[in-house]
Design a protein around this motif. Sequence first.
Motif, PDB file in Angstrom:
ATOM      1  N   TYR A 195      29.443 -29.875  -2.097  1.00 23.13           N
ATOM      2  CA  TYR A 195      30.252 -28.843  -1.412  1.00 23.13           C
ATOM      3  C   TYR A 195      31.361 -28.354  -2.326  1.00 23.13           C
ATOM      4  O   TYR A 195      31.780 -29.085  -3.229  1.00 23.13           O
ATOM      5  N   PRO A 196      31.912 -27.121  -2.174  1.00 19.50           N
ATOM      6  CA  PRO A 196      31.522 -26.095  -1.211  1.00 19.50           C
ATOM      7  C   PRO A 196      30.222 -25.393  -1.630  1.00 19.50           C
ATOM      8  O   PRO A 196      29.897 -25.316  -2.806  1.00 19.50           O
ATOM      9  N   VAL A 197      29.504 -24.878  -0.616  1.00 16.98           N
ATOM     10  CA  VAL A 197      28.255 -24.141  -0.875  1.00 16.98           C
ATOM     11  C   VAL A 197      28.294 -22.803  -0.137  1.00 16.98           C
ATOM     12  O   VAL A 197      29.108 -22.607   0.763  1.00 16.98           O
ATOM     13  N   MET A 198      27.375 -21.906  -0.551  1.00 21.41           N
ATOM     14  CA  MET A 198      27.231 -20.637   0.157  1.00 21.41           C
ATOM     15  C   MET A 198      25.834 -20.587   0.762  1.00 21.41           C
ATOM     16  O   MET A 198      24.861 -20.952   0.098  1.00 21.41           O
ATOM     17  N   ALA A 199      25.755 -20.150   2.016  1.00 18.21           N
ATOM     18  CA  ALA A 199      24.462 -20.009   2.686  1.00 18.21           C
ATOM     19  C   ALA A 199      24.146 -18.525   2.812  1.00 18.21           C
ATOM     20  O   ALA A 199      24.991 -17.739   3.226  1.00 18.21           O
ATOM     21  N   ARG A 200      22.904 -18.133   2.417  1.00 16.82           N
ATOM     22  CA  ARG A 200      22.486 -16.722   2.493  1.00 16.82           C
ATOM     23  C   ARG A 200      21.088 -16.638   3.080  1.00 16.82           C
ATOM     24  O   ARG A 200      20.203 -17.390   2.683  1.00 16.82           O
ATOM     25  N   ALA A 201      20.881 -15.703   3.989  1.00  9.02           N
ATOM     26  CA  ALA A 201      19.548 -15.494   4.574  1.00  9.02           C
ATOM     27  C   ALA A 201      18.753 -14.550   3.675  1.00  9.02           C
ATOM     28  O   ALA A 201      19.285 -13.559   3.189  1.00  9.02           O
ATOM     29  N   ALA A 202      17.486 -14.863   3.445  1.00 11.09           N
ATOM     30  CA  ALA A 202      16.613 -13.973   2.645  1.00 11.09           C
ATOM     31  C   ALA A 202      16.193 -12.788   3.504  1.00 11.09           C
ATOM     32  O   ALA A 202      16.215 -12.875   4.731  1.00 11.09           O
ATOM     33  N   PHE A 212      30.479 -19.181   3.529  1.00 15.58           N
ATOM     34  CA  PHE A 212      30.777 -20.383   2.741  1.00 15.58           C
ATOM     35  C   PHE A 212      31.002 -21.575   3.673  1.00 15.58           C
ATOM     36  O   PHE A 212      31.564 -21.431   4.759  1.00 15.58           O
ATOM     37  N   ALA A 213      30.562 -22.744   3.225  1.00 16.97           N
ATOM     38  CA  ALA A 213      30.760 -23.973   3.992  1.00 16.97           C
ATOM     39  C   ALA A 213      31.403 -25.022   3.095  1.00 16.97           C
ATOM     40  O   ALA A 213      30.936 -25.276   1.990  1.00 16.97           O
ATOM     41  N   ASN A 214      32.490 -25.618   3.605  1.00 16.92           N
ATOM     42  CA  ASN A 214      33.206 -26.658   2.834  1.00 16.92           C
ATOM     43  C   ASN A 214      32.794 -28.055   3.246  1.00 16.92           C
ATOM     44  O   ASN A 214      33.120 -29.028   2.572  1.00 16.92           O
ATOM     45  N   ASN A 215      32.112 -28.168   4.392  1.00 13.57           N
ATOM     46  CA  ASN A 215      31.675 -29.483   4.856  1.00 13.57           C
ATOM     47  C   ASN A 215      30.401 -29.355   5.694  1.00 13.57           C
ATOM     48  O   ASN A 215      29.910 -28.252   5.930  1.00 13.57           O
ATOM     49  N   MET A 216      29.920 -30.494   6.162  1.00 16.21           N
ATOM     50  CA  MET A 216      28.650 -30.550   6.878  1.00 16.21           C
ATOM     51  C   MET A 216      28.674 -29.761   8.191  1.00 16.21           C
ATOM     52  O   MET A 216      27.721 -29.058   8.528  1.00 16.21           O
ATOM     53  N   ASP A 217      29.757 -29.858   8.929  1.00 17.65           N
ATOM     54  CA  ASP A 217      29.855 -29.174  10.236  1.00 17.65           C
ATOM     55  C   ASP A 217      29.811 -27.662  10.084  1.00 17.65           C
ATOM     56  O   ASP A 217      29.144 -26.967  10.850  1.00 17.65           O
ATOM     57  N   GLU A 218      30.560 -27.169   9.080  1.00 16.50           N
ATOM     58  CA  GLU A 218      30.583 -25.717   8.828  1.00 16.50           C
ATOM     59  C   GLU A 218      29.193 -25.212   8.442  1.00 16.50           C
ATOM     60  O   GLU A 218      28.762 -24.141   8.885  1.00 16.50           O
ATOM     61  N   LEU A 219      28.489 -26.010   7.612  1.00 22.79           N
ATOM     62  CA  LEU A 219      27.151 -25.607   7.167  1.00 22.79           C
ATOM     63  C   LEU A 219      26.156 -25.625   8.318  1.00 22.79           C
ATOM     64  O   LEU A 219      25.313 -24.730   8.425  1.00 22.79           O
TER      65      LEU A 219
END
Length: 408
Positions: A195-202, A212-219
């Motif tokens: 972390y941190p990661v970015m999630a993107r839909a194709a 962006f997610a800084n932890n498991m709950d946000e992701l």
Amino acid sequence: DVFVNLASQYSKRSVKVKDILEETLKYKETIKRDTEFPKKILIIGSGGLSIGQAGEFDYSGSQAIKALKEENIKTVLINPNIATVQTSVGMADKVYFLPLIPEYVEQVIKVERPGGVLLTFGGQTALNCGIELEKDGVFSKYGVKIIGTPIGAIIDTEDRKIFRERVAAIGENVAPSVAVYSVSEALEAANQLGYPVMARAAFSLGGLGSGFANNMDELKCLATQALAHSNQLIIDKSLKGWKEVEYEVVRDAYDNCITVCNMENVDPLGIHTGESIVVAPSQTLSNREYNMLRTTAIKIIRHFGVVGECNIQYALCPSSEEYYIIEVNARLSRSSALASKATGYPLAYVAAKLALGIPLPSIKNSVTSVTTACYEPSLDYCVVKIPRWDLSKFSRVSTRIGSSMKSV
């Protein structure tokens, strides 16, 4: 090497230097192209206006119709949006105000029987519709040829997993990422990347469902939302704070390539391009950085086999020359309209001509009327694009800009 070959063969047989040079430099086509244009072409429009897709796709579709009419090709347009220039009287020969979903488009193909179809002039909506029709075998069923960029190249650039593999094949870097299909896979990927990661839909429009997610709950929350819009989710290592740079590149069927414009986002990576203030040409790149990214852009468009216009987005580290390729749009994009206005180079018009198989040097520059479309525009301009938000129409919407587009 031409010189070495010439020296070794000169005493054995009579050779002409000009012939050897021409043979060596001549572009060898991998796909056999038809020299005749289709008599009728179907253009899939951009559909209703929405966040992430507005007037710029009306502009590109209108330019495509103009270019095709010059070549005496009959145009059929599908676009349910009546408030557009491309659906006006006197533009396309025939207009269908129908939803842009495969079932309706198939019915139009069945009735009209066009010789070819243009998918790259209606933004993400037209591309997604075209990909569905190709997968269902509709184009081959009715003998409709996809004009311009091959459908394989479109799928390769849209499917994030394939895209990463294709870019790695030519020794270029994509931001460390993993393609996932469920929330549990997303959490596992984030643990691998850290972390941190970015999630993107194709296959999504305007960065829909990304963040962006800084932890498991946000992701977990982000992944659930994003997977409602798309079946594939990309978990990227966060590059927040890096420079975001874009290049608009053009390639014809004979492998001639030019870069028309490059742009730089005032806001760093992490803010959607549509939300950012964009400056053309880039203001903070050194000559070395500019040419390094330009060379890569041409390498990519050739590798994917795009015929027409292509938009390439980079993440560039502000403190070093390290860079990653974020995205390749094998279609006319939001930035293409800005690049056309900034440089005076009619990107959509040229892309439509290139889709027919006309070479770049044969297309006249409609602005100068002297040079051909194979010349790169001179850097005698400075254009700034500032987004506009109409948040009063959307109550309870966050006023903070981010990776999902909210500007109109």
